[in-house]
Design an enzyme around this catalytic site. Structure first.
Site, PDB file in Angstrom:
ATOM      1  N   HIS A 135      47.477   7.306 -20.042  1.00 58.93           N
ATOM      2  CA  HIS A 135      46.764   7.220 -21.322  1.00 58.93           C
ATOM      3  C   HIS A 135      47.618   7.728 -22.483  1.00 58.93           C
ATOM      4  CE1 HIS A 135      42.877   5.813 -20.112  1.00 58.93           C
ATOM      5  NE2 HIS A 135      42.668   6.798 -19.258  1.00 58.93           N
ATOM      6  N   CYS A 145      49.019   3.575 -24.469  1.00 57.76           N
ATOM      7  CA  CYS A 145      48.470   3.124 -25.741  1.00 57.76           C
ATOM      8  C   CYS A 145      49.092   3.905 -26.904  1.00 57.76           C
ATOM      9  CB  CYS A 145      46.959   3.313 -25.753  1.00 57.76           C
ATOM     10  SG  CYS A 145      46.071   2.352 -24.513  1.00 57.76           S
TER      11      CYS A 145
END
Length: 387
Positions: free
Chosen positions: A58, A111
């Site tokens: 993440h 991301c």
């Protein structure tokens, strides 16, 4: 990726450290553990060494909390398994320690990874103001006509997310959630790795046991919970805000509620000597002071999974095998190129082309490094690498 390092680039297995949350035989990829290994890697580096860090997980953008911003208006971060953030400024300071004659390559399949090494030149991408200044014509032609509105909408979404209010989002590819595509020769289901700010705040509340964590308390909450294991940038922020809070008290301002609670936390940090120096907001966000500008991260190469305002995706085959799209693209390109080295620039351009052919249109890898390093081989060209 480990097999690729050993078989193609000649890394010694004993020199490779793996931290994986899905493998209990390895150390957990917590913020402290990742930071410790990165510091060890850089601290042991000597001229002629090749350093490499691959992150697949993440990432997120942390809204600025003081009215100050950096190239993008956000802190780009990776999110380790315990939520102890590692930020763009942390990577900048880490890469700045790499000795001359040594290259540190970072592949971040996460991301918002564009610009993850703060203040590094953007060679391929459109994430930073630096690129806008240096290539204004190119930037204008690539910018979405509603770019400024989209930027403001991201801020609004972040604020409402922190309050648990989920606004509808404008998306381009399959609702931003899941689609089917041809990846690595087989049909695979692709899903965004997006970690909304609201989800991160929920995770932080569960981790710390503090139910009142919101956008304006993320940094101080991280410091209270992780202490000296927190991001160095967060500790700088804590020091600055402690000084500012004491100044308000000296001026006779009465602090109440969360405002008073945060300043009390900062006071305790100073008393415990957990943060040091006489920094200012400019130092925290821009990394400079009038008298002593810090070294620039000139010996680093960042290959990002996407632009700073984009999310990276995972693909899962019908057999249940999952992989990050950028990680798979890099390994696919390297496997095809047996006749010579692949430069950093060539690798990123080919990754963009490959993802586009697979139907991935909202994730564009980026390259951040010096002009010289853009034309050098990815990782290294010899078989005597150490990492």
């Amino acid at each position: 990726m480990r097999r690729c390092l050993v078989e193609r680039f000649g890394f010694d297995e004993a020199d490779i450290r793996v931290l994986a949350d899905a493998d209990p035989s390895t150390p957990a990829p917590t913020g402290a553990n990742i930071r410790q290994e990165l510091e060890r890697l850089v601290g042991d580096a000597r001229p002629g060494d090749t350093l490499f860090f691959h992150y697949s997980g993440h990432g997120m953008q942390l809204p600025a909390e003081t009215g100050q911003d950096d190239d993008t208006g956000y802190d780009e971060c990776i999110v380790p398994c315990d939520g102890n953030l590692i930020k763009d400024q942390d990577f900048k300071e880490l890469v700045a320690k790499v000795p001359d004659g040594c290259i540190f390559t970072i592949v971040s399949d996460s991301c918002h990874s564009g610009g993850l090494i703060d203040k590094t030149k953007e060679q391929i991408g459109n994430s930073t103001r630096q690129n806008k200044t240096e290539h204004p014509a190119e930037r204008v032609t690539r910018r979405h006509p509603f770019g400024a509105i989209a930027f403001l909408l991201r801020i609004v979404h972040g604020v409402f997310d922190s309050l648990g209010i989920h606004l509808p989002r404008l998306v381009v590819q399959s609702g931003g959630t899941e689609t089917n595509t041809k990846a690595a020769g087989a049909t695979a289901s692709i899903k965004s790795r997006s970690l909304p700010l609201s989800a991160f705040i929920k995770m932080l509340r569960e981790t710390t046991g503090e139910d009142d964590v919101g956008v304006g308390m993320i940094r101080t909450t991280q410091f209270r919970h992780f202490g000296n294991d927190a991001s160095p940038k967060i500790k700088k922020f804590v020091q600055v805000m402690a000084v500012a809070g004491n100044k308000l008290r000296q001026d006779g301002k009465q602090l109440e509620g969360n405002e008073a609670r945060q300043v009390d936390t900062l006071d305790r940090a100073l008393e415990q000597d957990q943060v040091h120096g006489d920094g200012g907001i400019k130092e925290v966000y821009a990394g400079t002071t009038a008298s002593a500008p810090p070294p620039l991260p000139r010996n680093g190469v960042l290959i990002s999974g996407c632009q700073t305002d984009q999310t990276s995706g995972d693909a899962t085959t019908a057999e249940g095998v999952s992989y990050g799209l950028l990680s798979n693209a890099v390994q696919t390109i390297l496997a095809r190129k047996h006749d010579g080295a692949v430069t950093n620039r060539e690798l990123v351009l080919r990754a963009r082309e490959l993802l586009s052919k697979q139907g991935v249109t909202t994730q564009q890898p980026g390259l951040y490094c010096s002009d010289e390093h853009a034309s050098l081989p990815f990782i290294c060209s010899s078989r005597d690498a150490s990492g």
